[in-house]
Design a protein around this motif. Structure first.
Motif, PDB file in Angstrom:
ATOM      1  N   VAL A  32      -6.622  30.908  38.123  1.00  0.00           N
ATOM      2  CA  VAL A  32      -5.303  30.323  38.126  1.00  0.00           C
ATOM      3  C   VAL A  32      -4.391  31.155  37.236  1.00  0.00           C
ATOM      4  O   VAL A  32      -4.684  31.374  36.072  1.00  0.00           O
ATOM      5  CB  VAL A  32      -5.358  28.860  37.612  1.00  0.00           C
ATOM      6  CG1 VAL A  32      -3.975  28.250  37.608  1.00  0.00           C
ATOM      7  CG2 VAL A  32      -6.312  28.037  38.445  1.00  0.00           C
ATOM      8  N   SER A  33      -3.287  31.629  37.791  1.00  0.00           N
ATOM      9  CA  SER A  33      -2.326  32.368  36.986  1.00  0.00           C
ATOM     10  C   SER A  33      -0.946  31.789  37.236  1.00  0.00           C
ATOM     11  O   SER A  33      -0.657  31.279  38.311  1.00  0.00           O
ATOM     12  CB  SER A  33      -2.362  33.852  37.324  1.00  0.00           C
ATOM     13  OG  SER A  33      -1.992  34.054  38.660  1.00  0.00           O
ATOM     14  N   SER A  34      -0.097  31.892  36.262  1.00  0.00           N
ATOM     15  CA  SER A  34       1.243  31.344  36.372  1.00  0.00           C
ATOM     16  C   SER A  34       2.100  32.244  37.262  1.00  0.00           C
ATOM     17  O   SER A  34       1.818  33.438  37.411  1.00  0.00           O
ATOM     18  CB  SER A  34       1.858  31.219  34.992  1.00  0.00           C
ATOM     19  OG  SER A  34       2.148  32.500  34.477  1.00  0.00           O
ATOM     20  N   PRO A  35       3.159  31.685  37.822  1.00  0.00           N
ATOM     21  CA  PRO A  35       4.069  32.519  38.612  1.00  0.00           C
ATOM     22  C   PRO A  35       4.690  33.643  37.791  1.00  0.00           C
ATOM     23  O   PRO A  35       4.915  34.735  38.305  1.00  0.00           O
ATOM     24  CB  PRO A  35       5.142  31.526  39.077  1.00  0.00           C
ATOM     25  CG  PRO A  35       4.471  30.196  39.051  1.00  0.00           C
ATOM     26  CD  PRO A  35       3.491  30.262  37.914  1.00  0.00           C
ATOM     27  N   ALA A  36       4.932  33.383  36.500  1.00  0.00           N
ATOM     28  CA  ALA A  36       5.490  34.430  35.635  1.00  0.00           C
ATOM     29  C   ALA A  36       4.491  35.577  35.456  1.00  0.00           C
ATOM     30  O   ALA A  36       4.882  36.752  35.448  1.00  0.00           O
ATOM     31  CB  ALA A  36       5.870  33.839  34.280  1.00  0.00           C
ATOM     32  N   HIS A  37       3.204  35.238  35.327  1.00  0.00           N
ATOM     33  CA  HIS A  37       2.159  36.258  35.190  1.00  0.00           C
ATOM     34  C   HIS A  37       2.087  37.091  36.474  1.00  0.00           C
ATOM     35  O   HIS A  37       2.033  38.328  36.434  1.00  0.00           O
ATOM     36  CB  HIS A  37       0.827  35.573  34.901  1.00  0.00           C
ATOM     37  CG  HIS A  37      -0.286  36.511  34.564  1.00  0.00           C
ATOM     38  ND1 HIS A  37      -1.554  36.080  34.337  1.00  0.00           N
ATOM     39  CD2 HIS A  37      -0.341  37.859  34.415  1.00  0.00           C
ATOM     40  CE1 HIS A  37      -2.333  37.111  34.074  1.00  0.00           C
ATOM     41  NE2 HIS A  37      -1.615  38.201  34.121  1.00  0.00           N
ATOM     42  N   LEU A  38       2.106  36.423  37.603  1.00  0.00           N
ATOM     43  CA  LEU A  38       2.047  37.106  38.895  1.00  0.00           C
ATOM     44  C   LEU A  38       3.245  38.037  39.067  1.00  0.00           C
ATOM     45  O   LEU A  38       3.099  39.192  39.475  1.00  0.00           O
ATOM     46  CB  LEU A  38       1.999  36.062  40.011  1.00  0.00           C
ATOM     47  CG  LEU A  38       1.613  36.529  41.390  1.00  0.00           C
ATOM     48  CD1 LEU A  38       0.208  37.119  41.391  1.00  0.00           C
ATOM     49  CD2 LEU A  38       1.681  35.372  42.365  1.00  0.00           C
ATOM     50  N   LYS A  39       4.435  37.563  38.716  1.00  0.00           N
ATOM     51  CA  LYS A  39       5.649  38.364  38.834  1.00  0.00           C
ATOM     52  C   LYS A  39       5.590  39.564  37.895  1.00  0.00           C
ATOM     53  O   LYS A  39       5.984  40.681  38.270  1.00  0.00           O
ATOM     54  CB  LYS A  39       6.867  37.487  38.510  1.00  0.00           C
ATOM     55  CG  LYS A  39       8.182  38.214  38.469  1.00  0.00           C
ATOM     56  CD  LYS A  39       8.700  38.475  39.857  1.00  0.00           C
ATOM     57  CE  LYS A  39      10.134  38.984  39.813  1.00  0.00           C
ATOM     58  NZ  LYS A  39      10.260  40.388  40.095  1.00  0.00           N
ATOM     59  N   ALA A  40       5.089  39.356  36.667  1.00  0.00           N
ATOM     60  CA  ALA A  40       4.989  40.458  35.709  1.00  0.00           C
ATOM     61  C   ALA A  40       4.043  41.540  36.225  1.00  0.00           C
ATOM     62  O   ALA A  40       4.339  42.735  36.114  1.00  0.00           O
ATOM     63  CB  ALA A  40       4.514  39.938  34.353  1.00  0.00           C
ATOM     64  N   VAL A  41       2.922  41.147  36.819  1.00  0.00           N
ATOM     65  CA  VAL A  41       1.971  42.124  37.357  1.00  0.00           C
ATOM     66  C   VAL A  41       2.582  42.839  38.562  1.00  0.00           C
ATOM     67  O   VAL A  41       2.435  44.054  38.715  1.00  0.00           O
ATOM     68  CB  VAL A  41       0.620  41.454  37.702  1.00  0.00           C
ATOM     69  CG1 VAL A  41      -0.300  42.420  38.432  1.00  0.00           C
ATOM     70  CG2 VAL A  41      -0.058  40.948  36.441  1.00  0.00           C
ATOM     71  N   GLN A  42       3.300  42.101  39.422  1.00  0.00           N
ATOM     72  CA  GLN A  42       3.970  42.744  40.560  1.00  0.00           C
ATOM     73  C   GLN A  42       4.989  43.771  40.081  1.00  0.00           C
ATOM     74  O   GLN A  42       5.068  44.878  40.628  1.00  0.00           O
ATOM     75  CB  GLN A  42       4.667  41.697  41.433  1.00  0.00           C
ATOM     76  CG  GLN A  42       3.743  40.877  42.276  1.00  0.00           C
ATOM     77  CD  GLN A  42       4.477  39.802  43.062  1.00  0.00           C
ATOM     78  OE1 GLN A  42       5.688  39.641  42.946  1.00  0.00           O
ATOM     79  NE2 GLN A  42       3.740  39.052  43.848  1.00  0.00           N
ATOM     80  N   ASP A  43       5.754  43.416  39.057  1.00  0.00           N
ATOM     81  CA  ASP A  43       6.743  44.359  38.515  1.00  0.00           C
ATOM     82  C   ASP A  43       6.061  45.596  37.935  1.00  0.00           C
ATOM     83  O   ASP A  43       6.549  46.713  38.098  1.00  0.00           O
ATOM     84  CB  ASP A  43       7.597  43.677  37.448  1.00  0.00           C
ATOM     85  CG  ASP A  43       8.516  42.608  38.025  1.00  0.00           C
ATOM     86  OD1 ASP A  43       8.723  42.580  39.263  1.00  0.00           O
ATOM     87  OD2 ASP A  43       9.031  41.786  37.237  1.00  0.00           O
ATOM     88  N   LEU A  44       4.938  45.389  37.258  1.00  0.00           N
ATOM     89  CA  LEU A  44       4.183  46.518  36.715  1.00  0.00           C
ATOM     90  C   LEU A  44       3.682  47.417  37.838  1.00  0.00           C
ATOM     91  O   LEU A  44       3.803  48.645  37.760  1.00  0.00           O
ATOM     92  CB  LEU A  44       3.010  46.039  35.870  1.00  0.00           C
ATOM     93  CG  LEU A  44       2.034  47.130  35.404  1.00  0.00           C
ATOM     94  CD1 LEU A  44       2.738  48.140  34.499  1.00  0.00           C
ATOM     95  CD2 LEU A  44       0.845  46.521  34.711  1.00  0.00           C
ATOM     96  N   LEU A  45       3.138  46.823  38.884  1.00  0.00           N
ATOM     97  CA  LEU A  45       2.637  47.614  40.009  1.00  0.00           C
ATOM     98  C   LEU A  45       3.758  48.419  40.648  1.00  0.00           C
ATOM     99  O   LEU A  45       3.549  49.564  41.062  1.00  0.00           O
ATOM    100  CB  LEU A  45       1.960  46.703  41.033  1.00  0.00           C
ATOM    101  CG  LEU A  45       0.695  45.979  40.558  1.00  0.00           C
ATOM    102  CD1 LEU A  45       0.177  45.046  41.639  1.00  0.00           C
ATOM    103  CD2 LEU A  45      -0.372  46.946  40.123  1.00  0.00           C
TER     104      LEU A  45
END
Length: 179
Positions: A32-45
């Motif tokens: 389970v990950s937060s939407p903010a965590h998911l968005k941060a990883v997408q931005d990093l990618l």
């Protein structure tokens, strides 16, 4: 006397074990990950231009025929980079923390960070003679002193095998898709 000590020690472990298990339970929920965590990883990618890693994995993979490799690379060219980031990010939230994603995205968005990414994907082999050390630009020296950058770059380096593995798994899925 030894028997009494063992009983007391055993009882103390029984009492402490449920409390310890309760304290570590939230950390074990890695699915389970937060939407903010998911968005941060997408931005990093996106900042890392991870689609180029996927193309590198495809180029290094073995195919029975060169035409199959070219077909996979053609499929990759048709996929928008944002879709690749969206598909890779959920799996990589387990390997990359929010803090690391934010810090490294910040770094790769700087002019020097963009230069690092460019060199990563566009430079040829470099020879360093024994006893020589590579010159470190002042921008990198400044970054190397920041504690947040040091922690984040170390965690990202440790996550590299996971990134490569997830890129390979995504490549297999894309290869099976009909586009």
């Amino acid at each position: 006397m030894k028997f009494a000590i063992r009983i007391v020690l055993g009882l103390s472990l029984i009492c402490v074990a449920p409390a310890f298990a309760a304290a570590t339970a939230p950390a074990a929920q890695s699915g389970v990950s937060s939407p903010a965590h998911l968005k941060a990883v997408q931005d990093l990618l996106g900042a890392m231009q991870i689609e180029k890693v996927l193309k590198g994995v495809a180029a290094r993979s073995r195919y029975p025929a060169e035409s199959q490799k070219q077909a996979v690379l053609a499929k990759l060219d048709k996929i928008p980079p944002a879709e690749i980031y969206q598909r890779l990010a959920p799996a990589l939230t387990r390997a990359i923390s929010v803090d690391t994603a934010i810090e490294m995205q910040r770094f790769y968005s700087t002019p020097y960070g963009k230069q690092v990414i460019y060199k990563k994907y566009n430079s040829g082999a470099q020879l360093i003679m024994p006893g020589m050390t590579p010159a470190v630009p002042p921008e990198e020296k400044k970054e190397r002193k920041r504690a947040a950058y040091v922690r984040a770059s170390k965690e990202l380096a440790e996550a590299e095998p996971a990134i490569e593995h997830e890129a390979f798994k995504l490549l297999q899925l894309i290869n099976k898709e009909k586009r």
